[in-house]
Design a protein around this motif. Structure first.
Motif, mmCIF file in Angstrom:
data_model
loop_
_atom_site.group_PDB
_atom_site.id
_atom_site.type_symbol
_atom_site.label_atom_id
_atom_site.label_comp_id
_atom_site.label_asym_id
_atom_site.label_seq_id
_atom_site.Cartn_x
_atom_site.Cartn_y
_atom_site.Cartn_z
ATOM 1 N N PRO A 1 -19.131 35.894 30.535
ATOM 2 C CA PRO A 1 -17.733 36.249 30.378
ATOM 3 C C PRO A 1 -16.992 36.135 31.679
ATOM 4 O O PRO A 1 -17.562 36.206 32.751
ATOM 5 N N THR B 1 -10.234 30.828 22.115
ATOM 6 C CA THR B 1 -10.383 32.114 22.776
ATOM 7 C C THR B 1 -9.271 32.237 23.808
ATOM 8 O O THR B 1 -8.411 31.351 23.910
ATOM 9 N N LEU B 2 -9.253 33.306 24.556
ATOM 10 C CA LEU B 2 -8.208 33.514 25.555
ATOM 11 C C LEU B 2 -8.214 32.377 26.562
ATOM 12 O O LEU B 2 -9.232 32.096 27.197
ATOM 13 N N LEU C 1 -6.783 30.901 32.559
ATOM 14 C CA LEU C 1 -7.739 31.954 32.866
ATOM 15 C C LEU C 1 -8.791 31.464 33.848
ATOM 16 O O LEU C 1 -9.238 32.208 34.723
ATOM 17 N N SER D 1 -9.847 44.590 21.527
ATOM 18 C CA SER D 1 -10.971 43.885 22.128
ATOM 19 C C SER D 1 -12.185 44.045 21.235
ATOM 20 O O SER D 1 -12.504 45.161 20.814
ATOM 21 N N HIS E 1 -9.445 41.569 27.572
ATOM 22 C CA HIS E 1 -9.964 40.355 26.955
ATOM 23 C C HIS E 1 -10.304 40.629 25.494
ATOM 24 O O HIS E 1 -10.897 41.661 25.169
ATOM 25 N N TYR F 1 -14.534 40.163 25.412
ATOM 26 C CA TYR F 1 -15.439 40.755 26.380
ATOM 27 C C TYR F 1 -14.868 42.067 26.917
ATOM 28 O O TYR F 1 -13.687 42.361 26.768
ATOM 29 N N SER G 1 -9.390 39.983 37.624
ATOM 30 C CA SER G 1 -10.085 40.402 36.412
ATOM 31 C C SER G 1 -11.261 41.276 36.817
ATOM 32 O O SER G 1 -11.854 41.081 37.879
ATOM 33 N N ASP H 1 -14.823 43.144 35.241
ATOM 34 C CA ASP H 1 -15.816 43.277 34.182
ATOM 35 C C ASP H 1 -16.281 44.732 34.133
ATOM 36 O O ASP H 1 -16.931 45.222 35.055
ATOM 37 N N PRO I 1 -1.150 37.541 27.434
ATOM 38 C CA PRO I 1 -2.328 36.742 27.056
ATOM 39 C C PRO I 1 -2.021 35.786 25.924
ATOM 40 O O PRO I 1 -1.303 36.125 24.975
#
Length: 450
Positions: free
Chosen positions: A2, A98-99, A116, A301, A368, A371, A385, A387, A407
């Motif tokens: 991700p 996806t994004l 992204l 999400s 996201h 993820y 970003s 995680d 987004p």
């Protein structure tokens, strides 16, 4: 892997994984209709690729159509033949999405798109298909794959504009008509000014979108624009509400629209369907008590409803996930010290915690959709970003050109097929059967260096 890769930085606590909320029924999903009946695309139509014409409508087309769009873009780099093949509209329209990046209004006044993954923008943010009619365009909202724009013609003044809904990938668009409908007797026309529309798009039914518009002169009615009829209808039932019908903090999930209200001491979420019917509201988590607009928001999400709130004193960010729709139970999913993510080491700088307009110095502007990754900005020079699982931080911009955005997930057609990354590898093996070893090696190299 991700997004959010970079140097590891542990600053947080992560809660347990949550189960999905019960599915909520949808209405009239079986009625397909083109979402843009008013105005057709002014852009050039893609022609079927010559390479695809020589290939049967069989396994190869099915394999390519089930690949993610980003994989098709990588495969175009292999050869001219592959570029033509992977540009075939029959394949592109069925690619899963996806994004891809974020739309944002740049300080100089232009609309921009930031990928992204960085690099050349996937989309022409100038929206050239609208330029033949409009001189100036300002992005108001992005609902997954559709844009709601405020548009000015060359001869129009500042107070005269149109609201247009468009799909930048297919270049289809339509202008929202004035708010008008017949009265209860069906004789006279009632109307109101279109001031603050809110776009709602259902990715599961790409032919559908609705627009909600609160009315300044009729506080107990919300106007709803129908994608089927191209007309506005009134939705009542708001007579005893002490708050605005809709707010800019909203998300579409399980066929329902969720509007986050940060008015008063107890935040809550208004829930309604696409026809404007109200459902029981959802109280916000206890940790959001006293939250004010600008410090919290709502998102979706992994198919779950999320809310977040940033403390205006120490800038600790908290993220909650809704565990149960019936009981309204929230689980604290993550907390993180935001200044540490931006490596603010100067104590004198930390004393200046607010912007000149009194708004929050930092902002979490997105989560996201697939993820446990969130996106933040310091509203000055940087965005990143983060995680929430690994604690990794990935800088997105340090020049001040991108300080957050809306987004965007591309949508090309009436539906999409989701696949796993493993399918891409299987596809390579099957494609080798048609194109031989040389093309297989080239394809494998492209995938290996994504």
């Amino acid at each position: 892997m991700p997004p959010g890769g970079g140097e590891t930085s542990k600053h947080a606590r992560t809660g347990k994984e949550q189960s999905h909320p019960p599915a909520i029924r949808r209405r009239d999903e079986s009625r397909p209709a083109p979402p843009f009946p008013a105005v057709d695309s002014q852009g050039k139509q893609m022609q079927p690729a010559a390479a695809a014409a020589s290939i049967s409508e069989g396994p190869l087309v099915e394999i390519l159509a089930r690949l993610p769009y980003r994989s098709l873009c990588r495969f175009k780099c292999v050869s001219k033949q592959w570029r033509e093949l992977c540009s075939d509209p029959k394949i592109v329209k069925r690619a899963s999405q996806t994004l891809s990046g974020f739309f944002h209004n740049h300080p100089v006044g232009s609309l921009r798109f930031s990928n992204l993954s960085g690099g050349r923008p996937l989309i022409d943010a100038l929206l050239p298909f609208l330029r033949g009619r409009y001189q100036r365009i300002k992005l108001e909202q992005c609902s997954t794959s559709l844009l709601l724009c405020k548009c000015w013609k060359l001869e129009s003044g500042q107070d005269k504009f149109d609201f247009a809904v468009c799909n930048p990938m297919t270049e289809q668009w339509t202008v929202l008509p004035p708010i008008e409908w017949l009265d209860q007797d069906g004789e006279d026309t009632e109307g109101s000014d279109l001031i603050y529309p809110f776009l709602v798009f259902d990715p599961a039914v790409p032919s559908r979108f609705v627009v909600f518009a609160p009315l300044l002169d009729l506080v107990d009615i919300v106007a709803i624009y129908s994608w089927e009829t191209g007309q506005w209808t009134p939705s009542s039932g708001w007579e005893y509400r002490e708050y605005p019908a809709v707010t800019k903090e909203c998300v579409f999930l399980n066929g329902m629209i969720h509007f986050l209200h940060l008015f008063g001491d107890e935040p809550f979420i208004t829930v309604l369907d696409i026809e404007g019917e109200l459902f029981p509201q959802i109280d916000g988590p206890d940790g959001m008590l006293g939250a004010t607009p600008g410090y919290g928001s709502v998102g979706c999400s992994q198919g779950l409803l999320h809310v977040w709130y940033m403390d205006p004193h120490d800038y600790e960010l908290s993220v909650w996930v809704l565990k149960n729709y019936v009981s309204g139970e929230w689980i604290l999913k993550h907390t993180v010290d935001v200044p540490k993510l931006f490596e603010e080491m100067d104590s004198s700088e930390e004393k200046d915690r607010d912007q000149e307009d009194g708004s929050c110095k930092y902002e979490m502007f997105a989560i996201h959709p697939e993820y446990n990754v969130i996106f933040l900005t310091d509203r000055k020079m940087a965005s990143l970003s983060y995680d929430m699982d690994s604690g990794k931080v990935h800088p997105m911009c340090t020049s001040g050109d991108f300080l957050g955005g809306l987004p965007f997930i591309p949508c090309f057609a009436d539906g999409s097929l989701m696949i796993t990354n493993a399918f891409e590898k299987i596809a390579l093996l099957v494609l080798w059967h048609w194109f031989g070893c040389d093309h297989f090696v080239a394809l494998n190299n492209v995938v290996g260096h994504r």
